[in-house]
Design a protein around this motif. Structure first.
Motif, PDB file in Angstrom:
ATOM      1  N   MET A 168     -13.242  20.953 -28.771  1.00 25.98           N
ATOM      2  CA  MET A 168     -13.907  20.835 -30.061  1.00 25.98           C
ATOM      3  C   MET A 168     -12.896  21.037 -31.192  1.00 25.98           C
ATOM      4  SD  MET A 168     -17.086  23.297 -28.918  1.00 25.98           S
ATOM      5  CE  MET A 168     -18.065  23.040 -30.381  1.00 25.98           C
ATOM      6  N   ARG A 169     -13.194  20.442 -32.335  1.00 28.13           N
ATOM      7  CA  ARG A 169     -12.374  20.638 -33.523  1.00 28.13           C
ATOM      8  C   ARG A 169     -12.969  21.751 -34.383  1.00 28.13           C
ATOM      9  NH1 ARG A 169     -12.008  15.307 -36.835  1.00 28.13           N
ATOM     10  NH2 ARG A 169     -14.268  15.626 -36.701  1.00 28.13           N
ATOM     11  N   TYR A 170     -12.123  22.425 -35.137  1.00 30.61           N
ATOM     12  CA  TYR A 170     -12.643  23.360 -36.131  1.00 30.61           C
ATOM     13  C   TYR A 170     -13.308  22.555 -37.247  1.00 30.61           C
ATOM     14  CZ  TYR A 170     -10.243  27.356 -34.063  1.00 30.61           C
ATOM     15  OH  TYR A 170      -9.835  28.359 -33.207  1.00 30.61           O
ATOM     16  N   GLU A 171     -14.497  22.984 -37.635  1.00 26.74           N
ATOM     17  CA  GLU A 171     -15.293  22.282 -38.640  1.00 26.74           C
ATOM     18  C   GLU A 171     -15.185  22.997 -39.984  1.00 26.74           C
ATOM     19  OE1 GLU A 171     -16.774  19.480 -38.086  1.00 26.74           O
ATOM     20  OE2 GLU A 171     -16.623  19.363 -35.907  1.00 26.74           O
ATOM     21  N   TYR A 172     -15.204  22.197 -41.047  1.00 30.60           N
ATOM     22  CA  TYR A 172     -15.126  22.750 -42.399  1.00 30.60           C
ATOM     23  C   TYR A 172     -16.256  22.224 -43.281  1.00 30.60           C
ATOM     24  CZ  TYR A 172     -10.597  24.554 -41.054  1.00 30.60           C
ATOM     25  OH  TYR A 172      -9.594  25.245 -40.413  1.00 30.60           O
ATOM     26  N   ASP A 173     -17.260  21.655 -42.646  1.00 29.17           N
ATOM     27  CA  ASP A 173     -18.391  21.105 -43.417  1.00 29.17           C
ATOM     28  C   ASP A 173     -19.707  21.514 -42.769  1.00 29.17           C
ATOM     29  OD1 ASP A 173     -18.035  19.644 -41.140  1.00 29.17           O
ATOM     30  OD2 ASP A 173     -18.318  17.681 -42.080  1.00 29.17           O
ATOM     31  N   HIS A 174     -19.888  22.837 -42.640  1.00 26.72           N
ATOM     32  CA  HIS A 174     -21.128  23.352 -42.057  1.00 26.72           C
ATOM     33  C   HIS A 174     -22.324  22.805 -42.818  1.00 26.72           C
ATOM     34  CE1 HIS A 174     -24.167  26.499 -40.971  1.00 26.72           C
ATOM     35  NE2 HIS A 174     -23.572  26.411 -39.819  1.00 26.72           N
ATOM     36  N   TRP A 175     -23.420  22.610 -42.100  1.00 24.43           N
ATOM     37  CA  TRP A 175     -24.584  21.907 -42.670  1.00 24.43           C
ATOM     38  C   TRP A 175     -25.102  22.554 -43.945  1.00 24.43           C
ATOM     39  CZ3 TRP A 175     -29.477  23.991 -43.287  1.00 24.43           C
ATOM     40  CH2 TRP A 175     -29.686  25.240 -42.709  1.00 24.43           C
ATOM     41  N   ASP A 176     -24.998  23.886 -44.072  1.00 18.99           N
ATOM     42  CA  ASP A 176     -25.474  24.528 -45.304  1.00 18.99           C
ATOM     43  C   ASP A 176     -24.340  25.244 -46.039  1.00 18.99           C
ATOM     44  OD1 ASP A 176     -25.021  26.690 -43.718  1.00 18.99           O
ATOM     45  OD2 ASP A 176     -26.982  27.610 -44.011  1.00 18.99           O
ATOM     46  N   ASN A 177     -23.098  24.864 -45.713  1.00 25.13           N
ATOM     47  CA  ASN A 177     -21.927  25.395 -46.401  1.00 25.13           C
ATOM     48  C   ASN A 177     -21.772  26.904 -46.202  1.00 25.13           C
ATOM     49  OD1 ASN A 177     -19.595  24.902 -47.920  1.00 25.13           O
ATOM     50  ND2 ASN A 177     -20.580  25.568 -49.811  1.00 25.13           N
ATOM     51  N   ALA A 178     -22.282  27.409 -45.070  1.00 27.31           N
ATOM     52  CA  ALA A 178     -22.219  28.844 -44.830  1.00 27.31           C
ATOM     53  C   ALA A 178     -20.936  29.278 -44.129  1.00 27.31           C
ATOM     54  CB  ALA A 178     -23.417  29.293 -43.996  1.00 27.31           C
ATOM     55  N   ILE A 179     -20.286  28.374 -43.395  1.00 29.79           N
ATOM     56  CA  ILE A 179     -19.087  28.725 -42.638  1.00 29.79           C
ATOM     57  C   ILE A 179     -17.990  27.716 -42.937  1.00 29.79           C
ATOM     58  CG2 ILE A 179     -18.283  29.549 -40.411  1.00 29.79           C
ATOM     59  CD1 ILE A 179     -21.015  29.098 -39.265  1.00 29.79           C
ATOM     60  N   GLU A 180     -16.779  28.186 -42.954  1.00 37.51           N
ATOM     61  CA  GLU A 180     -15.629  27.301 -43.082  1.00 37.51           C
ATOM     62  C   GLU A 180     -14.642  27.618 -41.978  1.00 37.51           C
ATOM     63  OE1 GLU A 180     -13.792  27.182 -46.883  1.00 37.51           O
ATOM     64  OE2 GLU A 180     -15.642  26.715 -47.968  1.00 37.51           O
ATOM     65  N   GLY A 181     -14.262  26.599 -41.216  1.00 38.21           N
ATOM     66  CA  GLY A 181     -13.285  26.770 -40.161  1.00 38.21           C
ATOM     67  C   GLY A 181     -13.860  27.406 -38.912  1.00 38.21           C
ATOM     68  N   TYR A 182     -14.711  26.688 -38.216  1.00 40.45           N
ATOM     69  CA  TYR A 182     -15.388  27.272 -37.059  1.00 40.45           C
ATOM     70  C   TYR A 182     -15.588  26.248 -35.945  1.00 40.45           C
ATOM     71  CZ  TYR A 182     -19.626  24.697 -38.157  1.00 40.45           C
ATOM     72  OH  TYR A 182     -20.520  23.686 -38.366  1.00 40.45           O
ATOM     73  N   ARG A 183     -15.727  26.767 -34.752  1.00 40.99           N
ATOM     74  CA  ARG A 183     -16.224  26.029 -33.597  1.00 40.99           C
ATOM     75  C   ARG A 183     -17.302  26.896 -32.979  1.00 40.99           C
ATOM     76  NH1 ARG A 183     -10.482  24.673 -30.601  1.00 40.99           N
ATOM     77  NH2 ARG A 183     -10.507  26.938 -30.392  1.00 40.99           N
ATOM     78  N   GLU A 184     -18.324  26.285 -32.415  1.00 37.90           N
ATOM     79  CA  GLU A 184     -19.372  27.092 -31.798  1.00 37.90           C
ATOM     80  C   GLU A 184     -19.994  26.359 -30.635  1.00 37.90           C
ATOM     81  OE1 GLU A 184     -22.560  27.988 -34.475  1.00 37.90           O
ATOM     82  OE2 GLU A 184     -22.791  25.913 -35.121  1.00 37.90           O
ATOM     83  N   THR A 185     -20.506  27.148 -29.713  1.00 44.85           N
ATOM     84  CA  THR A 185     -21.202  26.607 -28.559  1.00 44.85           C
ATOM     85  C   THR A 185     -22.149  27.677 -28.036  1.00 44.85           C
ATOM     86  OG1 THR A 185     -20.911  25.528 -26.406  1.00 44.85           O
ATOM     87  CG2 THR A 185     -19.457  27.389 -26.894  1.00 44.85           C
TER      88      THR A 185
END
Length: 247
Positions: free
Chosen positions: A94-111
């Motif tokens: 997975m890639r680190y994401e910087y566009d969380h759906w509600d702008n709550a997190i920056e720079g994350y991966r989750e599962t």
């Protein structure tokens, strides 16, 4: 970090618990601190911010220490390595994401994971035994949140529709600072050091009446010392949402 407990769709604000008027209230009746009777946690990992005056909301100050627990060194180095080894293969895809759906997190991966090897299942069973009431119903999948070295989590209150009263997270890979801020009185706030390999448990007032954030960059400071910018991983167990909130 670290649940820290960031949940999908977590901008739903609700106050289920009323603040107690005096310390004679039996907080054990609220089911908000099952771990407190087993292990009180180390309050030296929690620091009230200077904006919260010592003579203000004294009762709330006592209550929040019953609802936010830090248990240092809950897992060993070997257990930490085993947990990370099991989740790494999936996270690396997975890639680190910087566009969380509600702008709550920056720079994350989750599962999420429903099955673990025997060694790690034993560790998670220990988490559940410590953090939750004996008959508590837990969500079947454990949430895994991987926060990049430059990532952070903005203040939020987890949605009651997706998680019940108690959230328990293991902070792995590095330490983090979590800030809890009262929803109606922003100056009423505290920092918690989520030290590497600790277990943190949030319930009750900490869960419903305070937002929580994982600080990043220049804000990631504990008692004057800035934490290194390193990757952080949280493995989070959550209680089932109450029936009235599952709609």
């Amino acid at each position: 970090m670290l649940t820290f407990s960031i949940l999908k769709k977590c901008k739903y604000k609700a106050s289920v618990y009323k603040l107690y008027k005096n310390l004679s209230v039996d907080v054990s009746q609220s089911r908000v601190r099952p771990a407190a009777e087993k292990l009180s946690g180390d309050t030296s990992y929690i620091e009230i911010l200077p904006s919260w005056a010592p003579n203000e909301e004294a009762d709330l100050r006592t209550i929040i220490l019953h609802h936010m627990h830090i248990l240092p060194n809950f897992v060993s180095e070997e257990e930490e390595a085993a947990l990370l080894a099991e989740v790494e293969p999936q996270l690396k895809k997975m890639r680190y994401e910087y566009d969380h759906w509600d702008n709550a997190i920056e720079g994350y991966r989750e599962t999420e994971r429903g099955k673990w090897n025997n060694q790690n299942e034993a560790v998670l069973s220990r988490v559940k035994e410590m953090a939750f009431a004996p008959k508590a119903e837990l969500l079947p999948y454990v949430h895994v949140l991987d926060l990049a070295a430059g990532g952070h989590i903005k203040p939020h209150v987890d949605a009651v529709r997706f998680c019940g009263d108690t959230i328990a997270g293991l902070c792995l890979a590095s330490s983090a600072v979590m800030r809890l801020t009262h929803e109606k009185k922003p100056h009423v706030a505290l920092d918690a050091l989520l030290e590497r390999r600790c277990l943190y448990i949030m319930s009750g007032v900490a869960r419903y009446d305070f937002s929580h954030a994982v600080l990043g960059g220049e804000h990631s400071v504990w008692r004057g010392d800035r934490l290194p910018r390193r990757r952080r991983v949280a493995i989070i167990c959550r209680e089932q949402p109450k029936a009235e909130h599952r709609q």
